[in-house]
Scaffold this motif. Structure first.
Motif, PDB file in Angstrom:
ATOM      1  N   HIS A  69       0.843  -1.199   0.000  1.00  0.00           N
ATOM      2  CA  HIS A  69       0.000   0.000   0.000  1.00  0.00           C
ATOM      3  C   HIS A  69       0.872   1.241   0.000  1.00  0.00           C
ATOM      4  CE1 HIS A  69      -4.206  -1.054   0.491  1.00  0.00           C
ATOM      5  NE2 HIS A  69      -3.833  -2.093   1.235  1.00  0.00           N
ATOM      6  N   LEU A  70       0.384   2.292  -0.589  1.00  0.00           N
ATOM      7  CA  LEU A  70       1.142   3.527  -0.676  1.00  0.00           C
ATOM      8  C   LEU A  70       1.454   4.098   0.704  1.00  0.00           C
ATOM      9  CD1 LEU A  70       2.239   5.214  -2.988  1.00  0.00           C
ATOM     10  CD2 LEU A  70       0.192   6.583  -2.876  1.00  0.00           C
ATOM     11  N   ASN A  71       0.574   3.912   1.677  1.00  0.00           N
ATOM     12  CA  ASN A  71       0.782   4.439   3.025  1.00  0.00           C
ATOM     13  C   ASN A  71       1.300   3.392   4.003  1.00  0.00           C
ATOM     14  OD1 ASN A  71      -0.200   6.901   2.146  1.00  0.00           O
ATOM     15  ND2 ASN A  71      -2.293   6.415   2.701  1.00  0.00           N
ATOM     16  N   SER A  72       1.778   2.276   3.514  1.00  0.00           N
ATOM     17  CA  SER A  72       2.230   1.192   4.378  1.00  0.00           C
ATOM     18  C   SER A  72       3.532   1.554   5.089  1.00  0.00           C
ATOM     19  CB  SER A  72       2.443  -0.079   3.546  1.00  0.00           C
ATOM     20  OG  SER A  72       2.983  -1.095   4.343  1.00  0.00           O
ATOM     21  N   HIS A  73       3.652   1.074   6.324  1.00  0.00           N
ATOM     22  CA  HIS A  73       4.880   1.307   7.078  1.00  0.00           C
ATOM     23  C   HIS A  73       6.053   0.514   6.501  1.00  0.00           C
ATOM     24  CE1 HIS A  73       3.467  -2.464   8.833  1.00  0.00           C
ATOM     25  NE2 HIS A  73       4.709  -2.662   9.224  1.00  0.00           N
ATOM     26  N   ARG A  74       5.773  -0.471   5.696  1.00  0.00           N
ATOM     27  CA  ARG A  74       6.837  -1.284   5.091  1.00  0.00           C
ATOM     28  C   ARG A  74       7.599  -0.515   4.014  1.00  0.00           C
ATOM     29  NH1 ARG A  74       6.226  -6.585   6.887  1.00  0.00           N
ATOM     30  NH2 ARG A  74       4.132  -7.028   7.650  1.00  0.00           N
ATOM     31  N   LEU A  75       7.045   0.585   3.568  1.00  0.00           N
ATOM     32  CA  LEU A  75       7.711   1.412   2.558  1.00  0.00           C
ATOM     33  C   LEU A  75       8.533   2.541   3.165  1.00  0.00           C
ATOM     34  CD1 LEU A  75       4.793   1.699  -0.009  1.00  0.00           C
ATOM     35  CD2 LEU A  75       6.847   0.314  -0.235  1.00  0.00           C
ATOM     36  N   ASP A  76       8.628   2.599   4.487  1.00  0.00           N
ATOM     37  CA  ASP A  76       9.352   3.682   5.142  1.00  0.00           C
ATOM     38  C   ASP A  76      10.819   3.749   4.727  1.00  0.00           C
ATOM     39  OD1 ASP A  76       7.072   4.481   6.413  1.00  0.00           O
ATOM     40  OD2 ASP A  76       7.543   3.498   8.323  1.00  0.00           O
ATOM     41  N   SER A  77      11.443   2.629   4.493  1.00  0.00           N
ATOM     42  CA  SER A  77      12.854   2.639   4.101  1.00  0.00           C
ATOM     43  C   SER A  77      13.051   3.142   2.668  1.00  0.00           C
ATOM     44  CB  SER A  77      13.449   1.237   4.239  1.00  0.00           C
ATOM     45  OG  SER A  77      12.781   0.343   3.375  1.00  0.00           O
ATOM     46  N   TYR A  78      11.986   3.210   1.889  1.00  0.00           N
ATOM     47  CA  TYR A  78      12.079   3.688   0.508  1.00  0.00           C
ATOM     48  C   TYR A  78      11.675   5.157   0.370  1.00  0.00           C
ATOM     49  CZ  TYR A  78      12.419  -1.242  -0.621  1.00  0.00           C
ATOM     50  OH  TYR A  78      12.812  -2.552  -0.691  1.00  0.00           O
ATOM     51  N   LYS A  79      11.175   5.777   1.436  1.00  0.00           N
ATOM     52  CA  LYS A  79      10.666   7.155   1.356  1.00  0.00           C
ATOM     53  C   LYS A  79      11.786   8.167   1.082  1.00  0.00           C
ATOM     54  CE  LYS A  79       6.358   6.413   2.988  1.00  0.00           C
ATOM     55  NZ  LYS A  79       5.230   6.425   2.165  1.00  0.00           N
ATOM     56  N   ASN A  80      12.959   7.970   1.687  1.00  0.00           N
ATOM     57  CA  ASN A  80      14.038   8.942   1.563  1.00  0.00           C
ATOM     58  C   ASN A  80      14.965   8.678   0.386  1.00  0.00           C
ATOM     59  OD1 ASN A  80      13.145  10.341   3.814  1.00  0.00           O
ATOM     60  ND2 ASN A  80      14.289   9.030   5.198  1.00  0.00           N
ATOM     61  N   ARG A  81      14.716   7.612  -0.352  1.00  0.00           N
ATOM     62  CA  ARG A  81      15.532   7.321  -1.530  1.00  0.00           C
ATOM     63  C   ARG A  81      15.135   8.227  -2.682  1.00  0.00           C
ATOM     64  NH1 ARG A  81      15.986   0.872  -2.503  1.00  0.00           N
ATOM     65  NH2 ARG A  81      16.781   0.273  -0.466  1.00  0.00           N
ATOM     66  N   ASN A  82      16.095   8.527  -3.507  1.00  0.00           N
ATOM     67  CA  ASN A  82      15.847   9.333  -4.687  1.00  0.00           C
ATOM     68  C   ASN A  82      15.548   8.393  -5.847  1.00  0.00           C
ATOM     69  OD1 ASN A  82      15.560  11.861  -5.644  1.00  0.00           O
ATOM     70  ND2 ASN A  82      17.733  12.314  -5.848  1.00  0.00           N
ATOM     71  N   LEU A  83      14.278   8.024  -6.013  1.00  0.00           N
ATOM     72  CA  LEU A  83      13.864   7.059  -7.016  1.00  0.00           C
ATOM     73  C   LEU A  83      13.064   7.737  -8.120  1.00  0.00           C
ATOM     74  CD1 LEU A  83      12.574   4.224  -4.644  1.00  0.00           C
ATOM     75  CD2 LEU A  83      14.806   4.385  -5.705  1.00  0.00           C
TER      76      LEU A  83
END
Length: 164
Positions: free
Chosen positions: A100-114
């Motif tokens: 999910h877009l708001n999932s806590h599992r994506l926290d490590s990808y939030k600060n990446r420059n993708l």
């Protein structure tokens, strides 16, 4: 090997600016055609505004079609329900995470420059229906799949797909 086939169609929210531009260009085309009856250069301007109205119409009504087949997600862009363009193809082997877009599992990808590819409707609904898929560590793809597609991807890569 069993092949699973799932397809999903999502309409993108139309932009009010693009809709306004479409109507404006159509009206200008009509006006310059009427002016062009008397003055020939008016027809040239009418041709340019007509071409602009065509492209504005094509981009004002956009849908995305997701197709899952044989461990691969293919995304097509359908413009004005008449023209289809291939937007991208993503394999499950390249996928790092699908959540999910708001999932806590994506926290490590939030600060990446993708690099971000948004193939969703663009509407933040409650509950959130959009999912983010990270591919090759350098691209994040935002999709809005249906439950059947999520289940099919989860059946192939259960450790990469999170629905919580």
């Amino acid at each position: 090997m069993s092949e699973t086939y799932v397809e999903c169609l999502v309409a993108k929210k139309s932009s009010t600016i693009l809709s306004f531009l479409k109507i404006l260009l159509i009206m200008l085309t009509v006006v310059f055609v009427l002016i062009g009856i008397v003055f020939i250069p008016g027809l040239l301007v009418a041709i340019f505004t007509g071409v602009g109205a065509y492209f504005a119409t094509m981009n004002a009504n956009v849908e995305y079609e997701y197709l899952y087949l044989d461990r691969e997600i293919s995304v097509d862009k359908v413009m004005a329900k008449s023209k289809r363009k291939k937007a991208g193809t993503f394999t499950i082997e390249q996928m790092e995470i699908f959540a999910h877009l708001n999932s806590h599992r994506l926290d490590s990808y939030k600060n990446r420059n993708l690099k971000t590819l948004d193939y969703s409707s663009g509407i933040a609904a409650q509950p959130e229906r959009r999912y983010m898929m990270v591919c090759n560590g350098d691209t994040k793809v935002i999709l809005e799949p249906n439950a059947e597609m999520i289940k099919a991807v989860q059946g192939v890569a259960p450790r990469k797909v999170f629905t919580d």
